[in-house]
Design a protein around this motif. Sequence first.
Motif, mmCIF file in Angstrom:
data_model
loop_
_atom_site.group_PDB
_atom_site.id
_atom_site.type_symbol
_atom_site.label_atom_id
_atom_site.label_comp_id
_atom_site.label_asym_id
_atom_site.label_seq_id
_atom_site.Cartn_x
_atom_site.Cartn_y
_atom_site.Cartn_z
ATOM 1 N N SER A 180 1.415 -6.104 -4.449
ATOM 2 C CA SER A 180 0.802 -6.541 -5.952
ATOM 3 C C SER A 180 1.339 -5.417 -6.883
ATOM 4 N N LEU A 181 1.586 -5.934 -8.101
ATOM 5 C CA LEU A 181 1.656 -5.094 -9.081
ATOM 6 C C LEU A 181 0.635 -5.360 -10.113
ATOM 7 N N ALA A 182 0.171 -4.163 -10.807
ATOM 8 C CA ALA A 182 -0.766 -4.286 -12.008
ATOM 9 C C ALA A 182 -0.080 -3.851 -13.119
ATOM 10 N N THR B 292 -0.752 -1.950 -6.550
ATOM 11 C CA THR B 292 -2.252 -1.970 -6.340
ATOM 12 C C THR B 292 -2.705 -1.370 -4.918
ATOM 13 N N ARG B 293 -1.985 -1.730 -4.130
ATOM 14 C CA ARG B 293 -1.864 -1.417 -2.862
ATOM 15 C C ARG B 293 -0.882 -0.949 -1.964
ATOM 16 N N ASP B 294 -0.729 -0.279 -0.811
ATOM 17 C CA ASP B 294 0.533 0.034 -0.149
ATOM 18 C C ASP B 294 1.266 -1.584 0.339
ATOM 19 N N PRO B 295 2.736 -1.464 0.145
ATOM 20 C CA PRO B 295 3.304 -2.628 0.540
ATOM 21 C C PRO B 295 3.206 -2.868 2.107
ATOM 22 N N GLU B 296 2.876 -4.155 2.162
ATOM 23 C CA GLU B 296 2.958 -4.605 3.819
ATOM 24 C C GLU B 296 4.466 -4.787 4.164
#
Length: 146
Positions: free
Chosen positions: A29-31, A11-15
């Motif tokens: 986060s995974l959708a 859902t966003r670039d990994p930190e």
Amino acid sequence: MNVVILTGRLTRDPELKFGQSGKAYSRFSLAVDRMFSKDGDVDFINCVAFGKTAELIGEYLRKGKKAGVTGKLQMNRYEVNGEKRISYDVIVDTVEFLEPKNAPAGGYDTPSYNPEPEYVAPRPNPVEARKVDDMRSEDIDDEFPF
């Protein structure tokens, strides 16, 4: 047994961060689509990876890329302004990159399907086909002893 297997899109670039000990960790986060939902419902699952797995995730995965994750579910209890809260994270053991590195985020660029076959076998001439069907066993030379 505590085993979680997920397939979804980021859902966003990994930190990607490093702890005080120098060990890498990555949050993302995974959708994940609900299998039997008629409305196309999606669950958003928080994931955390450590070590080399976290480094690989931080280097190769981006928002919209499809990934498969196996891990363990972990419950976290914490307090914010005196209010008790609970959150759940998947602690990632393994990750599989389900799209090539150079694929556009959100899916493959697949060529359109062409239902016409490239080669069509010629149909037998009905006269020739009838000749073969009309042959009797005595018309065939006995070249073979068996």
